[in-house]
Write a protein that holds these residues in place. Structure first.
Motif, PDB file in Angstrom:
ATOM      1  N   GLY A  11       0.779  -1.226   0.000  1.00 40.69           N
ATOM      2  CA  GLY A  11       0.000   0.000   0.000  1.00 40.69           C
ATOM      3  C   GLY A  11       0.810   1.275   0.000  1.00 40.69           C
ATOM      4  N   ARG A  12       2.104   1.174  -0.212  1.00 38.74           N
ATOM      5  CA  ARG A  12       2.952   2.373  -0.230  1.00 38.74           C
ATOM      6  C   ARG A  12       2.676   3.216  -1.477  1.00 38.74           C
ATOM      7  NH1 ARG A  12       6.717  -1.940   0.946  1.00 38.74           N
ATOM      8  NH2 ARG A  12       7.528  -1.851   3.069  1.00 38.74           N
ATOM      9  N   HIS A  13       3.035   4.509  -1.393  1.00 36.10           N
ATOM     10  CA  HIS A  13       2.889   5.373  -2.571  1.00 36.10           C
ATOM     11  C   HIS A  13       4.226   5.995  -2.983  1.00 36.10           C
ATOM     12  CE1 HIS A  13       2.574   8.304   0.717  1.00 36.10           C
ATOM     13  NE2 HIS A  13       2.831   9.257  -0.151  1.00 36.10           N
ATOM     14  N   PHE A 142       9.648  13.385  -9.450  1.00 37.57           N
ATOM     15  CA  PHE A 142       9.404  12.081  -8.847  1.00 37.57           C
ATOM     16  C   PHE A 142       8.232  11.352  -9.500  1.00 37.57           C
ATOM     17  CE2 PHE A 142      11.036  15.103  -5.714  1.00 37.57           C
ATOM     18  CZ  PHE A 142      12.236  14.497  -5.380  1.00 37.57           C
ATOM     19  N   GLY A 143       7.980  11.664 -10.783  1.00 36.51           N
ATOM     20  CA  GLY A 143       6.884  11.025 -11.491  1.00 36.51           C
ATOM     21  C   GLY A 143       7.281   9.684 -12.082  1.00 36.51           C
ATOM     22  N   LYS A 173       1.338  13.231  -0.138  1.00 35.26           N
ATOM     23  CA  LYS A 173       0.032  13.138  -0.776  1.00 35.26           C
ATOM     24  C   LYS A 173      -0.142  11.755  -1.395  1.00 35.26           C
ATOM     25  CE  LYS A 173      -0.571  18.071  -1.701  1.00 35.26           C
ATOM     26  NZ  LYS A 173      -0.813  19.100  -2.742  1.00 35.26           N
ATOM     27  N   SER A 174      -0.933  10.933  -0.761  1.00 33.35           N
ATOM     28  CA  SER A 174      -1.043   9.528  -1.158  1.00 33.35           C
ATOM     29  C   SER A 174      -1.859   9.327  -2.428  1.00 33.35           C
ATOM     30  CB  SER A 174      -1.640   8.705  -0.017  1.00 33.35           C
ATOM     31  OG  SER A 174      -2.922   9.182   0.327  1.00 33.35           O
ATOM     32  N   GLN A 175      -2.447  10.376  -2.975  1.00 36.10           N
ATOM     33  CA  GLN A 175      -3.166  10.215  -4.241  1.00 36.10           C
ATOM     34  C   GLN A 175      -2.220  10.092  -5.434  1.00 36.10           C
ATOM     35  OE1 GLN A 175      -3.153  12.968  -2.275  1.00 36.10           O
ATOM     36  NE2 GLN A 175      -3.845  14.802  -3.379  1.00 36.10           N
ATOM     37  N   TYR A 176      -0.923  10.306  -5.201  1.00 32.21           N
ATOM     38  CA  TYR A 176       0.074  10.186  -6.263  1.00 32.21           C
ATOM     39  C   TYR A 176       1.007   9.007  -6.001  1.00 32.21           C
ATOM     40  CZ  TYR A 176      -1.357  15.039  -7.038  1.00 32.21           C
ATOM     41  OH  TYR A 176      -2.085  16.181  -7.244  1.00 32.21           O
ATOM     42  N   LEU A 177       1.596   8.463  -7.065  1.00 31.62           N
ATOM     43  CA  LEU A 177       2.726   7.548  -6.942  1.00 31.62           C
ATOM     44  C   LEU A 177       4.002   8.346  -7.158  1.00 31.62           C
ATOM     45  CD1 LEU A 177       1.845   4.244  -8.864  1.00 31.62           C
ATOM     46  CD2 LEU A 177       1.914   4.621  -6.397  1.00 31.62           C
ATOM     47  N   ASP A 221       8.030  -4.533 -13.875  1.00 31.38           N
ATOM     48  CA  ASP A 221       7.176  -5.718 -13.775  1.00 31.38           C
ATOM     49  C   ASP A 221       5.911  -5.428 -12.981  1.00 31.38           C
ATOM     50  OD1 ASP A 221       8.785  -7.360 -15.302  1.00 31.38           O
ATOM     51  OD2 ASP A 221       9.773  -8.312 -13.589  1.00 31.38           O
ATOM     52  N   TYR A 222       6.048  -4.692 -11.903  1.00 32.95           N
ATOM     53  CA  TYR A 222       4.890  -4.405 -11.057  1.00 32.95           C
ATOM     54  C   TYR A 222       3.858  -3.576 -11.810  1.00 32.95           C
ATOM     55  CZ  TYR A 222       2.191  -3.118  -6.925  1.00 32.95           C
ATOM     56  OH  TYR A 222       1.174  -2.943  -6.015  1.00 32.95           O
ATOM     57  N   MET A 223       4.311  -2.522 -12.476  1.00 32.22           N
ATOM     58  CA  MET A 223       3.366  -1.661 -13.188  1.00 32.22           C
ATOM     59  C   MET A 223       2.738  -2.386 -14.376  1.00 32.22           C
ATOM     60  SD  MET A 223       3.356   0.836 -11.184  1.00 32.22           S
ATOM     61  CE  MET A 223       2.125   1.785 -12.108  1.00 32.22           C
TER      62      MET A 223
END
Length: 266
Positions: A11-13, A142-143, A173-177, A221-223
């Motif tokens: 659940g990390r961002h 950091f995008g 801001k957890s709405q961003y990765l 791989d994750y994305m």
């Protein structure tokens, strides 16, 4: 309909990854530092240059990078944008073959030697088994990347590393990765006599529970696995056919979608 966004594992961002080129002897000190602080990286290696000048031998490299990623950097480090296609194919595929024999797994990433690439080379890479390629240009941000085959890091380690690190750690801001990506060559710390810079960075950032420390390929791989999730039309359940667990934020709650499972979201 629930509001759903993808998260990094647990659940990390925020995620951090490192990228170091050439496979030089100074990687020994850098890898030891990464291992001690829990940081992960990709090491892009010219397998045709093992044991030359200040580079690791194949035997040294075969054990050094365990727990990190061995990645391609072409066989002999040519300026490939000036090379014929046949040479480009040879340089990448031979590097992959030798590194795969050494590492024991499929090499699927690279960094461009001398930062050299063009559109034609980018279009060739998927056919050569290369799923991402890092460039030398940086963003200062950091995008997540828009183009895995022109992956720009946040910064080179000599460009405001600690300033970027402090900004990254404070992001909330957890709405961003958020992804911090640092690149360089380990021998530069010897040349510049500034090992304390990367030591300070690793001690500052390493070990923080809210950051995913990953290799370049783990992030790719994750994305890619997230994109393969099968959501119902109402987004009330999801099926994960991939080999990875994927984490989602569903209406403010972290939800794990394990490999091979269907999960109810509401």
């Amino acid at each position: 309909m629930p509001k759903i966004v993808v998260c990094f594992p647990q659940g990390r961002h925020k995620a951090l990854t490192m990228s170091y080129d050439d496979g030089t002897l100074s990687d020994k000190r850098l890898v030891e530092l990464f291992n001690r602080t829990g940081i992960k990286g990709a090491f892009h290696i010219n397998s045709g240059l093992f044991g030359t000048e200040n580079r690791l031998t194949e035997e040294e490299a075969s054990t050094l990078y365990e727990g990190h990623e061995v990645s391609a950097h072409t066989l002999t480090h040519p300026t490939i944008a000036r090379s014929p296609r046949e040479q480009i194919v040879y340089e990448i595929m031979e590097d992959r073959k030798r590194l795969e024999q050494m590492a024991g797994y499929t090499v699927r990433g690279m960094s461009y030697p001398n930062g050299s690439f063009n559109q034609e080379i980018k279009e060739m890479l998927p056919y050569l088994g290369i799923e991402y390629a890092r460039v030398v240009q940086t963003t200062g941000g950091f995008g997540m990347p828009d183009d895995w085959h022109e992956w720009k890091a946040t910064c080179h380690h000599n460009k405001q590393l600690m300033e970027h690190a402090k900004t990254f750690v404070e992001l909330h801001k957890s709405q961003y990765l958020y992804l911090m990506y640092v690149w360089g060559h380990s021998y530069e710390f010897d040349h510049d006599n500034n090992w304390e810079l990367i030591e300070q960075f690793c001690e500052y950032v390493g070990g923080q529970d809210n950051i995913w420390f990953a290799t370049n390929l783990q992030i790719v791989d994750y994305m890619n696995a997230y994109k393969q999730l099968k959501f119902s039309a109402a987004c009330d359940f999801v099926y994960n056919s991939t080999a990875l667990s994927i984490w989602l934020n569903v209406d403010g709650n972290s939800v794990e979608v394990p490999s091979g499972s269907q999960v109810k979201l509401v």
